[in-house]
Design a protein around this motif. Structure first.
Motif, PDB file in Angstrom:
ATOM      1  N   LEU A  32       0.538  -1.310   0.111  1.00 32.62           N
ATOM      2  CA  LEU A  32       0.166  -0.206   0.025  1.00 32.62           C
ATOM      3  C   LEU A  32       0.753   1.270   0.065  1.00 32.62           C
ATOM      4  O   LEU A  32       0.624   2.494  -0.974  1.00 32.62           O
ATOM      5  CB  LEU A  32      -1.046  -0.108   1.072  1.00 32.62           C
ATOM      6  CG  LEU A  32      -1.976  -1.513   1.223  1.00 32.62           C
ATOM      7  CD1 LEU A  32      -2.817  -0.794   1.938  1.00 32.62           C
ATOM      8  CD2 LEU A  32      -2.931  -0.990  -0.222  1.00 32.62           C
ATOM      9  N   ASP A  33       1.824   1.395   0.383  1.00 33.40           N
ATOM     10  CA  ASP A  33       2.862   2.358   0.653  1.00 33.40           C
ATOM     11  C   ASP A  33       3.639   2.258  -0.355  1.00 33.40           C
ATOM     12  O   ASP A  33       3.602   3.728  -0.912  1.00 33.40           O
ATOM     13  CB  ASP A  33       4.206   2.087   1.458  1.00 33.40           C
ATOM     14  CG  ASP A  33       3.194   1.968   3.185  1.00 33.40           C
ATOM     15  OD1 ASP A  33       2.491   2.565   3.736  1.00 33.40           O
ATOM     16  OD2 ASP A  33       4.154   1.446   3.559  1.00 33.40           O
ATOM     17  N   SER A  34       4.134   1.376  -1.247  1.00 33.27           N
ATOM     18  CA  SER A  34       4.067   2.068  -2.610  1.00 33.27           C
ATOM     19  C   SER A  34       3.164   2.289  -3.663  1.00 33.27           C
ATOM     20  O   SER A  34       3.543   2.820  -4.741  1.00 33.27           O
ATOM     21  CB  SER A  34       5.072   0.166  -3.230  1.00 33.27           C
ATOM     22  OG  SER A  34       5.414   0.247  -4.294  1.00 33.27           O
ATOM     23  N   ILE A  35       2.043   1.593  -3.493  1.00 29.13           N
ATOM     24  CA  ILE A  35       1.075   2.373  -4.468  1.00 29.13           C
ATOM     25  C   ILE A  35       0.589   4.392  -4.252  1.00 29.13           C
ATOM     26  O   ILE A  35       0.644   4.911  -4.993  1.00 29.13           O
ATOM     27  CB  ILE A  35      -0.532   1.767  -3.925  1.00 29.13           C
ATOM     28  CG1 ILE A  35      -0.417   0.606  -4.478  1.00 29.13           C
ATOM     29  CG2 ILE A  35      -1.633   2.641  -4.987  1.00 29.13           C
ATOM     30  CD1 ILE A  35      -1.443  -0.507  -4.001  1.00 29.13           C
ATOM     31  N   ILE A  49       2.526  -2.344 -11.251  1.00 29.90           N
ATOM     32  CA  ILE A  49       3.104  -3.634 -10.673  1.00 29.90           C
ATOM     33  C   ILE A  49       2.456  -3.052  -9.211  1.00 29.90           C
ATOM     34  O   ILE A  49       1.410  -4.389  -8.755  1.00 29.90           O
ATOM     35  CB  ILE A  49       4.203  -2.666 -10.150  1.00 29.90           C
ATOM     36  CG1 ILE A  49       4.972  -3.111 -11.623  1.00 29.90           C
ATOM     37  CG2 ILE A  49       5.352  -3.966  -9.644  1.00 29.90           C
ATOM     38  CD1 ILE A  49       6.747  -2.605 -12.389  1.00 29.90           C
ATOM     39  N   ALA A  50       2.375  -2.238  -8.226  1.00 28.87           N
ATOM     40  CA  ALA A  50       2.295  -2.077  -7.248  1.00 28.87           C
ATOM     41  C   ALA A  50       0.359  -2.892  -7.013  1.00 28.87           C
ATOM     42  O   ALA A  50       0.059  -3.947  -5.597  1.00 28.87           O
ATOM     43  CB  ALA A  50       2.540  -1.165  -6.319  1.00 28.87           C
ATOM     44  N   LEU A  51       0.119  -2.203  -7.868  1.00 27.64           N
ATOM     45  CA  LEU A  51      -2.021  -2.531  -8.332  1.00 27.64           C
ATOM     46  C   LEU A  51      -1.630  -4.707  -8.004  1.00 27.64           C
ATOM     47  O   LEU A  51      -3.064  -4.502  -6.947  1.00 27.64           O
ATOM     48  CB  LEU A  51      -2.069  -1.949  -8.752  1.00 27.64           C
ATOM     49  CG  LEU A  51      -2.661  -0.017  -8.448  1.00 27.64           C
ATOM     50  CD1 LEU A  51      -2.684   0.076 -10.245  1.00 27.64           C
ATOM     51  CD2 LEU A  51      -3.390   0.149  -7.506  1.00 27.64           C
ATOM     52  N   LYS A  52      -1.111  -3.810  -8.947  1.00 26.87           N
ATOM     53  CA  LYS A  52      -0.709  -5.732  -9.437  1.00 26.87           C
ATOM     54  C   LYS A  52      -0.607  -6.841  -8.425  1.00 26.87           C
ATOM     55  O   LYS A  52      -1.285  -7.777  -7.628  1.00 26.87           O
ATOM     56  CB  LYS A  52      -0.420  -6.707 -11.067  1.00 26.87           C
ATOM     57  CG  LYS A  52      -0.035  -7.883 -10.777  1.00 26.87           C
ATOM     58  CD  LYS A  52      -1.483  -8.123 -11.694  1.00 26.87           C
ATOM     59  CE  LYS A  52      -1.017  -9.646 -11.937  1.00 26.87           C
ATOM     60  NZ  LYS A  52      -1.870 -10.617 -11.622  1.00 26.87           N
TER      61      LYS A  52
END
Length: 181
Positions: A32-35, A49-52
Motif C-alpha cells: 500500500l505504501d508503494s502504491i 506493478i504495485a496495484l498488481k
C-alpha cells in the motif's frame, strides 16, 4: 499448491511456521505504501506493478484462508477463532508483546482488506466457521487471553471499520447467492 505447503508446515509442529498476522499485515502495508508513493510521483509503470502486487496478495490471502479451512475440515475442526481484527500501536515486528503478532497492524485498511480476503477463503470451504475477534479491543497493551484488557479505541480511530467491511462483504455474497438461486 498452497494447501500442500500449509500441511507440510503444520505436520508435527505447533503451527509456528505459518505466517503471523503481523507479518502478513507488514508486507501488505509495504504494498500500500508503494502504491501511495507511485501515485504521488506519477510513475505509472511502478504504480501498475504495485496495484498488481496488491491484487495478487489479496488473492493469496483468500487461498490461504481456504487452505486453512480445508485442513481444519480434514482433521475434524469446524470452528476457528480468527482472524483477530484488533488494531495495534506497534507493528514493527520487533516487539515481544504477543498480541502484536496476532494483529494485521495499525491501519484499518490493511486489517479490512486482509480479513475480508481471508474470510472469503473460509467461506469457499463452507464447512468451517471462522469467528472474528476481539470486538472493541483495539490498541490494548495487554493480552485479552491472560487478563482483563482496557481498550483505548475511539469512534474516530477506524477500529470499527474492519467489522463493518466484513459484514458488508458477507452481505454482498449472500445477495449474489440469492440471485443465483
Amino acid at each position: 499448491d498452497l494447501k500442500a505447503q500449509v500441511k507440510h508446515f503444520v505436520k508435527g509442529s505447533r503451527i509456528k511456521a505459518l505466517p503471523s498476522q503481523e507479518w502478513l499485515g507488514r508486507n501488505y502495508q509495504n504494498i500500500l505504501d508503494s502504491i501511495s508513493k507511485n501515485k504521488a510521483s506519477k510513475n505509472e509503470t511502478k504504480l501498475k506493478i504495485a496495484l498488481k502486487s496488491k491484487q495478487d496478495f489479496l488473492e493469496m490471502m483468500e487461498k490461504y484462508g481456504r487452505a486453512i479451512a480445508d485442513i481444519c475440515e480434514e482433521i475434524g475442526i469446524n470452528v476457528v477463532f480468527g482472524p483477530n481484527l484488533d488494531m495495534v500501536k506497534n507493528i514493527d515486528g520487533d516487539t515481544t508483546i504477543e498480541v502484536q503478532d496476532r494483529s494485521y497492524g495499525n491501519n484499518y485498511v490493511v486489517i479490512s482488506d486482509l480479513s475480508v480476503s481471508y474470510l472469503k477463503g473460509f467461506g469457499s470451504n463452507g464447512k468451517v466457521l471462522p469467528v472474528v475477534k476481539h470486538f472493541g479491543n483495539s490498541f490494548s497493551e495487554t493480552d485479552p487471553h491472560n487478563e482483563t484488557t482496557q481498550s483505548i479505541s475511539t469512534k474516530k480511530d477506524g477500529s470499527i471499520i474492519p467489522w463493518r467491511d466484513i459484514i458488508n462483504a458477507s452481505s454482498v455474497e449472500e445477495r449474489k447467492e440469492k440471485k443465483e438461486n
